[in-house]
Scaffold this active site. Structure first.
Site, PDB file in Angstrom:
ATOM      1  CE  LYS A 119      48.168  35.339  -2.474  1.00 18.75           C
ATOM      2  NZ  LYS A 119      49.637  35.468  -2.630  1.00 18.75           N
ATOM      3  CD  GLU A 179      57.491  30.572  -1.893  1.00 14.87           C
ATOM      4  OE1 GLU A 179      57.286  31.599  -1.227  1.00 14.87           O
ATOM      5  OE2 GLU A 179      56.601  30.022  -2.570  1.00 14.87           O
ATOM      6  CD  GLU A 223      48.854  35.537  -6.664  1.00 13.67           C
ATOM      7  OE1 GLU A 223      49.241  34.388  -6.347  1.00 13.67           O
ATOM      8  OE2 GLU A 223      48.350  35.816  -7.766  1.00 13.67           O
TER       9      GLU A 223
END
Length: 389
Positions: A119, A179, A223
């Site tokens: 990733k 976040e 992901e």
């Protein structure tokens, strides 16, 4: 408070902050910004602004960081009624251009196909010219107010950054991130990693369908899992208990759905400080990729513009080592000549250049919407007495 840039900066910074807090008066906290990587200087300071680094309000776990001085009150007391703009603002300039970003995604997919990484997160920016350099700090204040209205559940931040050169004005990083990297209270540690995104839809039925599709998306769940697995591996040695749900859940902002996994842990004694933990975990695969070192090298190769503090950390820590550190997303850096907006997308097997570009467009819409709102309420900067009109 700073440490030399380069490998080891983050660890040295955490050690210096802990030492400085031990030698400081009661109620002192460390607040500030940590960049995406160690090539950019971190910017932390000690402050006695008790209650302002972390003010309880209606926002869940809200973080508000103000440095050096608070932004100007909005609107300025000297400003007259809002006047219409003389001409439309110049359009934003993408960096890299859309075609180049899509090409970078293809290069990242090639690296995934050959096994170099699993990733990588690729960022892009929009450069918005600011014709009146005198009003940039007022614009930063207006942006913060607009984000507060538009993102009622976000973590707001506004940080005055170091001057890039002695003769330059200090830029301001403004944003409303969804976040939290981590929050430490005693030996209790909570984290809420986000990865996997889809836009929201104004039609409620379509919106629910898109959220459900995200929750079932093989690509987005993969992901997300890279992030969760990396955090589990890094946290295990310092935790006596580690509670990680087997399935992600949905997290909503005003414009986006994200996959989220709320993590709770009990730290081993002596518990590392919140800043030491944050520096050990940063950057996570949510903003860099996996494995971290190879993904970071790919980011440096494929991204033409340095991230600086985008996808870095913003937060505070007190003398007990407790603190709250969030990831600098949905943000922009306001300088006298321009506003630079940032967004990124996680590239994994199954990604497509067009879909990842569309994801960055959806993420940029948060700040672009706040900019439109801020401009609609921004009075013209008063002309100094004696200055030509």
């Amino acid at each position: 408070m700073s440490a030399p840039t380069g490998p080891g900066q983050f660890h040295a910074l955490a050690t210096a902050a802990e030492r400085a807090l031990r030698a400081s008066p009661p109620s002192t906290v460390v607040v500030g910004a940590i960049p995406f990587d160690e090539s950019t200087p971190a910017h932390l300071l000690l402050t006695g602004l008790k209650g302002r680094a972390h003010r309880p309000d209606s926002r869940p776990e809200a973080v508000r960081v103000f440095q050096e001085a608070f932004l100007p009150r909005w609107p300025p007391a000297s400003a007259a009624a809002v006047a219409p703009a003389a001409e439309p603002p110049p359009p934003p300039a993408p960096e890299p251009p859309p075609s180049a970003y899509r090409a970078a995604v293809r290069d990242a997919l090639d690296a995934i196909e050959t096994g170099i990484v699993t990733k990588v997160v690729l960022a892009r920016t929009l450069r918005v010219p600011l014709p009146d350099s005198r009003s940039y700090r007022h614009l930063a204040s207006a942006l913060l107010s607009a984000l507060a209205r538009q993102e009622p559940a976000a973590h707001l931040f506004s940080v005055t950054l170091p001057r890039p050169h002695r003769d330059n004005a200090a830029p301001v990083l403004v944003g409303a991130t969804p976040e939290t990297l981590l929050r430490r209270t005693g030996d209790l540690l909570t984290l809420t990693p986000l990865a996997g995104t889809t836009p929201r839809h104004p039609n409620p039925a379509r919106d629910r369908a898109q959220a459900a599709a995200l929750l079932q998306s093989t690509k987005d769940r993969a992901e997300h899992q890279y992030v969760v697995d990396a955090l589990r591996q890094l946290l295990h040695p310092v935790c006596q208990t580690l509670d990680i749900p087997a399935e992600p859940r949905l997290h909503a902002t005003s414009r986006l759905w994200h996959l989220a996994t709320p993590i709770r842990a009990r730290l081993r004694r002596p518990a590392p400080s919140s800043l030491a933990l944050a520096c050990a975990l940063h950057p996570t695969p949510a903003v860099c990729g996996s494995p971290t070192t190879r993904a970071a090298a790919l980011v440096r190769t494929l991204e033409p513009a340095p991230r600086r503090y985008f996808s870095g950390l913003i937060g505070w820590m007190n003398q007990a080592g407790d603190g709250h550190w969030v990831i600098a997303l949905r943000c922009g850096e306001v300088a006298p000549s321009e506003l630079r907006l940032y967004a990124g997308a996680g590239i994994v097997q199954g990604s497509t250049p067009e879909a990842e570009f569309a994801e960055t467009e959806a993420k940029l819409a948060t700040m672009l919407g706040a900019l439109d709102d801020a401009r609609s309420t921004t009075p013209p900067c008063p002309t100094p007495t004696g200055a030509p009109r």
